[in-house]
Motif scaffolding. Structure first.
Motif, short mmCIF file in Angstrom:
data_model
loop_
_atom_site.label_atom_id
_atom_site.label_comp_id
_atom_site.label_asym_id
_atom_site.label_seq_id
_atom_site.Cartn_x
_atom_site.Cartn_y
_atom_site.Cartn_z
N GLU A 1 -24.96 10.11 10.58
CA GLU A 1 -23.74 10.46 10.04
C GLU A 1 -23.90 11.91 9.21
OE1 GLU A 1 -26.01 7.15 7.61
OE2 GLU A 1 -25.78 7.80 9.66
N GLY B 1 -17.31 9.10 14.32
CA GLY B 1 -16.82 8.47 13.14
C GLY B 1 -16.26 7.25 13.40
N VAL C 1 -16.90 9.73 8.02
CA VAL C 1 -17.92 8.62 7.64
C VAL C 1 -17.84 8.51 6.06
CG1 VAL C 1 -20.32 8.02 7.75
CG2 VAL C 1 -19.23 9.13 9.74
N ALA D 1 -22.64 5.32 4.61
CA ALA D 1 -23.90 6.28 4.50
C ALA D 1 -24.95 5.96 3.67
CB ALA D 1 -23.64 7.58 4.46
#
Length: 136
Positions: free
Chosen positions: A111, A123, A129, A134
């Motif tokens: 990501e 994504g 993202v 994350a």
């Protein structure tokens, strides 16, 4: 108000994590404000509050908190990524790209690489993202 103790601050921090997971960033911010007032050096609490600010669309406070984290931990890849997302959302793509690239250089997670435009877009359909995707 009852006397606050280090244990109370730990409980507030853990409760703020739960509130953020439950999509209540404003509740998390309220709890973290007292933790950070008592322990301004606590980078973990500042990072959590920055995420809460971001998720509640308080972009300027989020940016400031992420910057404080990065002053203390310039090699924190997630903080660079999250600051990049914040700047991107604030329509500052050049500044965002700089932090995405720093995040990717520090930790080449997919990501981070994608956000830095070092990898093809994979994504969630919209090319973004999020911080929840994350984190961690």
């Amino acid at each position: 108000m009852p006397e606050r103790s280090p244990e109370t601050h730990v409980i507030d921090y853990r409760a703020a994590e739960q509130l953020l997971s439950a999509r209540d960033p404003r509740g998390a911010i309220r709890l973290l404000d007292s933790v950070i007032s008592a322990h301004p050096e606590n980078t973990a609490a500042r990072l959590l509050r920055a995420r809460a600010f971001f998720l509640s669309a308080q972009l300027r406070p989020a940016e400031l908190e992420f910057q404080i984290v990065l002053e203390r931990e310039p090699d924190n890849a997630f903080a660079h990524f999250a600051l990049g997302r914040t700047l991107e959302r604030a329509n500052r793509p050049d500044a965002a790209l700089r932090h995405f690239r720093l995040a990717a250089a520090l930790e080449p997670r997919p990501e981070f690489l994608e956000a830095a435009r070092f990898a093809p877009d994979r994504g969630n359909g919209d090319g973004v993202v999020g911080l929840d995707d994350a984190a961690g």
